[in-house]
Design a protein around this motif. Sequence first.
Motif, PDB file in Angstrom:
ATOM      1  N   ASP A  33      68.537  13.472 -63.561  1.00  0.00           N
ATOM      2  CA  ASP A  33      69.418  12.336 -63.308  1.00  0.00           C
ATOM      3  C   ASP A  33      70.800  12.681 -63.852  1.00  0.00           C
ATOM      4  O   ASP A  33      71.055  13.831 -64.227  1.00  0.00           O
ATOM      5  N   ASP A  36      71.462  10.758 -58.257  1.00  0.00           N
ATOM      6  CA  ASP A  36      71.142  10.430 -59.648  1.00  0.00           C
ATOM      7  C   ASP A  36      70.358   9.129 -59.788  1.00  0.00           C
ATOM      8  O   ASP A  36      70.093   8.697 -60.915  1.00  0.00           O
ATOM      9  N   ASP A  37      70.012   8.511 -58.679  1.00  0.00           N
ATOM     10  CA  ASP A  37      69.336   7.211 -58.710  1.00  0.00           C
ATOM     11  C   ASP A  37      68.056   7.297 -59.550  1.00  0.00           C
ATOM     12  O   ASP A  37      67.137   8.058 -59.230  1.00  0.00           O
ATOM     13  N   GLU A  38      68.003   6.535 -60.638  1.00  0.00           N
ATOM     14  CA  GLU A  38      66.836   6.575 -61.524  1.00  0.00           C
ATOM     15  C   GLU A  38      65.635   5.846 -60.937  1.00  0.00           C
ATOM     16  O   GLU A  38      64.548   5.864 -61.525  1.00  0.00           O
ATOM     17  N   ARG A  39      65.815   5.255 -59.773  1.00  0.00           N
ATOM     18  CA  ARG A  39      64.675   4.605 -59.110  1.00  0.00           C
ATOM     19  C   ARG A  39      63.885   5.607 -58.270  1.00  0.00           C
ATOM     20  O   ARG A  39      62.948   5.234 -57.570  1.00  0.00           O
ATOM     21  N   GLN A  40      64.260   6.886 -58.334  1.00  0.00           N
ATOM     22  CA  GLN A  40      63.529   7.913 -57.609  1.00  0.00           C
ATOM     23  C   GLN A  40      62.093   8.006 -58.104  1.00  0.00           C
ATOM     24  O   GLN A  40      61.768   7.593 -59.221  1.00  0.00           O
ATOM     25  N   TRP A  93      62.236  15.812 -64.323  1.00  0.00           N
ATOM     26  CA  TRP A  93      63.082  14.645 -64.052  1.00  0.00           C
ATOM     27  C   TRP A  93      64.550  15.035 -64.162  1.00  0.00           C
ATOM     28  O   TRP A  93      64.993  15.577 -65.164  1.00  0.00           O
TER      29      TRP A  93
END
Length: 706
Positions: free
Chosen positions: A97, A75-79, A95
């Motif tokens: 997350d 779930d890392d939103e820095r993907q 997207w």
Amino acid sequence: MLLNRTTAFALACLSLPAALAAQDAVSDDPYVWLEEIQGERALQQVEEWNAETEAKLTGEPEYAIAKAWARQILDDERQIAMPTAIQGDKVTNLWRDKDNPRGLWRIAALDSYLTGAPEWRVLIDVDALGKQEGESWVWHGANCLAPEYTRCLVSLSPGGTDADVVREFDVASGAFVEGGFTLPAAKSNVAWFDADTLMVGTEYGAGSMTDSGYPRQIRLWKRGTDLAKAPQLVEAEQEAVSAGAFSILDGTTRWRFVNVSPSFWTSRVSLVREDGATVALPLPEDADFQDVLGGRVIAKLNSPLEAGGATFAAGSLVSWPLAEIAAGGEAAPSLVFAPSASQALEEVAASEGKLWIKLLDDVSGKLMALTPGADGWTAEEMALPDNSTLSLAAVSGSSDLALVTVEGMLTPPTLYAATPGTAPRVVDSMPAQFDASKFAVEQRFATSKDGTKVPYYIVRPKDADGPLPTLMHAYGGFRAAQTPKYLTAEPYRSGPLALFWLEEGHAYVLANIRGGGEYGPRWHEDALREKRQNSFDDLHAVAEDLIANDLAVADGIGISGRSNGGVLVGAAANQRPDLYAAVISGSPLDDMKRYHKLLAGASWMAEYGNPDVPEDWAFMKEWSPYQNLRDVEGYPATFYYSSTLDDRVHPGHARKMAAKHEELGQPFYFHEYREGGHSVGADHAEDAKRAALLLTFLNRELAGMD
């Protein structure tokens, strides 16, 4: 699980082939009842096995930690917001997350995307749509009509099956088109002919699907007319794999094509003219259609071709002029690119004036831009990091731009924008999700039984000395090369399992065995049909090489494979139970006596053989996992994971293997997810749970942590 008529239809489609298959089951198979996908008795057994596995594993202390960590990683939103397509001056993305587990399909200006800070507009919130419609929708993509890209055919799957619903969507208004093109749940194939006409392959009633469960007929459907009465463009034979259609915009010219696939590895492609008439292309049936550029159709050869007074080697790219083909004249091929002996062509895509090719060179990626000219094609290699895995994410049809990711086992993905004549520039990168300085990765080569050198990658803690418990992942089929990816995504469909295994002080191996596409057609052909044993021998050779070099011990090697990899690990465990201590088998093929009667299995007979042909069964019976599972001391514990809604590889394979293990008193673990299709996990929650279950299994059975 939420149910409405669409989901019920999809489930009925799954149940019918299984029920029919059960009727013609061989009399000596006591577990054929497990092939009834939605059968009450079968599902009760599944729930019992699921509960037993969870009872064994979820109480272990590492389970909860691994599950939480996996979910955080996934779930890392820095993907990176990976592009699903470049559409003119726009780019789209799906997207996912923690707040949007099924995804947001969204769009942004290409210029803003290239800055790394795009301003997104959400087109479809898949989670919200599912709640609104009472459906468990899983995104299956969108086909948008070039060059305007304002109308799209959106595919949504109920629960993650290969069957999906198709609906027309308007990008400008951000809504589905009222009264627009719509298809019910089926394994459809749909392509734009023009703004008011589609080329459609779908379920048209009795006899309209092949034995493999795919469309036989492609029809030309005009807006506002009855699809059932639409004229037919092409029809495949009943025993063929499928019929399909696609269109390509080449500059301002739209080229349309239909194809019939007699087998998994052959296609007869025809050009469709404006009047709907078809003209056969001169491509060899075993060639792979790639793209169109400058009025030339480009294909990859899988066997040598002699034509026009020239000989073209297998693995080469060759082109033919479409205008001459459309006019009914003779069209001579010409060479586009010929890889070296250590290279293999993996991906090909055309932009406005360039042909982009992604190569493997001893399993390391390279990106080339090819330019057509009067004297042939010139090649320019893009200056991207060496010894990495490259993936073509998208190319622009209105400019010569390619978006490509670069990553390695210890190097997180970075997205580059590449244009010929300039240095590639970074668009975005994923931050490190673990401390890579603790590990070392090395490429090594093992020698197989017939002398073939088989490459593999091994990752170990830097300070490791001597043999370690080792997890080895492989595939070995369907020309699918296994290239090293960032460890949070390895092995395939098991999330960050490899990373977790390494963090506990163990080793991870990715084996590039034959059957894949690591070295082009020859690498695949060496494991086809009667040569399948080569892929198993390659896996054994890698394991033995690890032992010989004091990197692992015989009772400390686990093997992992998924789908076709299920054949691999099942056969390997049967043949060498002394060599492997644990097995992970995901969405596996196992019963090779009946695989061709179950769901899409008939489409793979060109890969494995036809068990109804005595000459084929003579070699298949030597390695079919289900038929060769036997009572043997020290058989490795096996973890099977699959999905009830997998309408590609039948869940009965894993179920029947589990039942046979139970009969023989052998240790096994089993987890069947109720959604997810062939990809198993429908969202990150399920993916995280699977990674945690598998890690705990490996700790119990391979690392000796009872």
